[in-house]
Design an enzyme around this catalytic site. Structure first.
Site, short mmCIF file in Angstrom:
data_model
loop_
_atom_site.label_atom_id
_atom_site.label_comp_id
_atom_site.label_asym_id
_atom_site.label_seq_id
_atom_site.Cartn_x
_atom_site.Cartn_y
_atom_site.Cartn_z
N GLY A 71 0.83 -1.20 0.00
CA GLY A 71 0.00 0.00 0.00
C GLY A 71 0.87 1.25 0.00
O GLY A 71 0.56 2.24 -0.66
N THR A 72 1.96 1.18 0.73
CA THR A 72 2.89 2.31 0.79
C THR A 72 3.44 2.63 -0.60
O THR A 72 3.49 3.79 -1.00
CB THR A 72 4.04 2.00 1.77
OG1 THR A 72 3.52 2.05 3.09
CG2 THR A 72 5.18 2.98 1.63
N THR A 237 11.00 -7.47 -12.29
CA THR A 237 10.38 -8.78 -12.44
C THR A 237 9.28 -8.95 -11.41
O THR A 237 9.47 -8.66 -10.24
CB THR A 237 11.45 -9.88 -12.27
OG1 THR A 237 12.46 -9.67 -13.25
CG2 THR A 237 10.85 -11.26 -12.45
N CYS A 325 4.35 7.10 23.01
CA CYS A 325 5.31 6.11 23.51
C CYS A 325 5.33 4.84 22.67
O CYS A 325 6.31 4.10 22.70
CB CYS A 325 4.96 5.74 24.95
SG CYS A 325 4.93 7.17 26.04
#
Lengths: 396, 131
Positions: A71-72, A237, A325
């Protein structure tokens, strides 16, 4: 101990049928589809089958599908490739404040290269107002990219309305449908878009599989130069196992979207209703109704997400959080902050995303183990102590 | 899960000295304005030693483990000894902290030092008012 995976927004498991569809290309059928012999032919067919399967999932043409590795990559390709191909017309790009980093950072990269970027805000539910998109358009705007739904808070965006506006202004419109394609019905013509990103690992397909759909006639500049794979738009490829798996996952999703939704919505709704009922001071994030079927997101006041995640994991439950965090960059989720939630409250972000493998007992288990965890962390929290004290004094 | 040492996990899962002291001799609070994390330390002093230390922490697993470890390191020590506890000595006792969390989560020593400063300044006030 019971194991409950409620992090399907991160990635979904691979369906056995998808695995089966991939295996021939890991075992014996290893040819290069560009080769002109039987070995090449065997895999070329597999790619074209998958292309049709993916096209059918989103109502597009097979020749309009470009396979990518995530997706990136699809989002990078869309934002950079579409902007670069239209840059003679202008250099202004519009995205929303809650886009995935693969859209946001691609746009930032273009900004560094001389493009101009406008960020459209969202309301407290994470909705992008199409009128705000209209206001941001300029004579030199060449690309609008607004996500179909946000995977972190579940809000589904009014893409149809936004698409009407971009068409009026003749601006190319891309939508990141990574959270929706294969999960809710997606039809590129109904949505009225020009390009769409999707990823296989969001709907029980393999990781490393993705696709970009680009409407015929819309120009896009390749990110990867080389051979003429994918119609010359994406060299390299082809990853046949991933592509075959993506195709199979798309076919299965198309056939079972409504059955999956029927399974997921009650699980989601039980979380959305019961969690705030069993724990005080919990805020549901995202849109109350117009949200992804498998997305229940919250901010739990006075405590921090990573500590919650660790304690839940010790009870066999997997969830995620947008707290500072829990992020490698130690920054709170830009999505949650864009919705106007404070840094302090964002620390208590928790995202539970059931999938088709979950059942009611899984949800019951989470509803049983989470309240004592929240209580335990609140007993440790100076913010909670302060709140309780102020409340007591206020009540006098 | 974050890559935490066994020691960090132990102190996170079983934190020592959590709580508040009623009528403490000193209070020290440290906040991280960026993410909103917060630590509060409460101390009881007798004969220049920490007779009791308690803490409350709003933050990640590392922040909770740091607070617990600091409280353990400080308990029963003289004030001067406690003032010598550093973020590094705490991290060493915890068998290391993730690099990116070293600064943001490692505020325990600072919070405890503030509690001691708070105690010392209160004491000075007392001496002044006795005059």
């Amino acid at each position: 101990m019971r194991k409950v995976y409620l992090d399907n927004a991160a990635t979904t498991p691979l369906l056995p049928e998808v695995r089966q569809a991939m295996l021939p290309f890991l075992d014996g059928s290893f040819g290069n589809p560009s080769s002109l012999h039987d070995w090449g032919d065997a895999v070329r067919d597999a790619i074209e089958t998958a292309r049709s399967q993916v096209a059918e999932l989103i109502g597009g043409g097979a020749e309009e599908i470009i396979f990518t590795a995530s997706g990136t990559e699809s989002n990078n390709f869309a934002v950079k490739g579409l902007a670069l191909a239209q840059q003679k017309k202008g250099k202004h790009i519009v995205i929303s404040a809650i886009e995935h980093f693969s859209v946001m950072h691609s746009a930032r990269t273009l900004e560094k290269a001389g493009f101009e970027l406008s960020l459209v805000p969202v309301d407290k539910f994470g909705v992008v107002d199409p009128e705000d998109v209209r206001k941001s358009l300029r004579s030199d705007t060449i690309l609008v990219s607004i996500m179909h739904a946000n995977g972190e808070v579940g809000t589904i965006e009014p893409i149809v309305e936004t698409g009407r506006i971009t068409r009026e202004h003749n601006v190319v419109f891309h939508t990141d449908a990574v959270a929706t394609a294969g999960t809710i019905p997606v039809d590129v013509n109904e949505l009225g878009i020009d390009a769409l990103s999707l990823a296989g690992n969001q709907f029980y397909g393999p990781k490393g599989s993705g696709a970009l759909w680009v409407r015929k006639g819309i120009r896009i500049m390749p990110l990867l130069d080389g051979g003429i794979q994918e119609g010359g738009r994406r060299a390299g490829t082809e990853d046949i196992p991933a592509i075959a798996g993506l195709g199979k996952a798309a076919e299965l999703a198309k056939a079972s979207i409504s059955a999956r939704t029927e399974r997921l919505v009650p699980l989601r709704d039980r979380l959305l209703n019961e969690l705030p009922a069993r724990i005080d001071h919990v805020v549901v994030t995202g849109h109350p109704r117009n949200r992804l079927p498998g997305n229940a997101s919250f901010c739990i006041e006075f405590i921090e997400g990573e500590a919650m995640l660790m304690l839940l994991n010790s009870q066999g439950v997997a969830v995620s959080s947008g707290s500072a965090c829990t992020s490698k960059a130690l920054k709170a989720s830009h999505v949650i902050l864009a919705m106007g939630i404070s840094h302090e409250l964002a620390q208590g972000s928790m995202l539970l995303t059931p999938g088709i493998d979950n059942n009611t007992e899984d949800i019951d288990y989470v509803l049983e183990v989470l309240p004592p965890i929240v209580d335990r962390l609140r007993q440790m929290s100076p913010l909670y102590a302060k709140f309780s004290k102020d409340n007591k004094e206020g009540g006098r | 899960m974050p890559v935490y040492s066994e020691k960090v996990m132990d102190h996170f899962m079983n934190p020592r000295n959590v709580g508040e002291i009623e009528d403490p001799d000193g209070i020290g609070e440290v906040g991280n304005p960026v993410c909103g994390d917060m630590m509060a330390f409460y101390i009881k002093v007798k004969d220049n030693r920490l007779e009791d230390v308690k803490f409350k922490t709003f933050g990640c697993g590392a922040a909770i483990a740091v607070s617990s470890m600091v409280s353990e390191m400080a308990m029963g020590k003289t004030l001067d000894e406690v003032m010598k506890i550093t973020p590094k000595s705490v991290a060493d006792k915890l068998e290391g902290l993730p690099k990116n969390k070293f600064h943001c989560s490692n505020l325990g020593a600072q919070a405890l030092h503030k509690a001691i400063e708070n105690y010392r300044s209160k004491k000075k006030e007392e001496i002044k008012s006795d005059d």
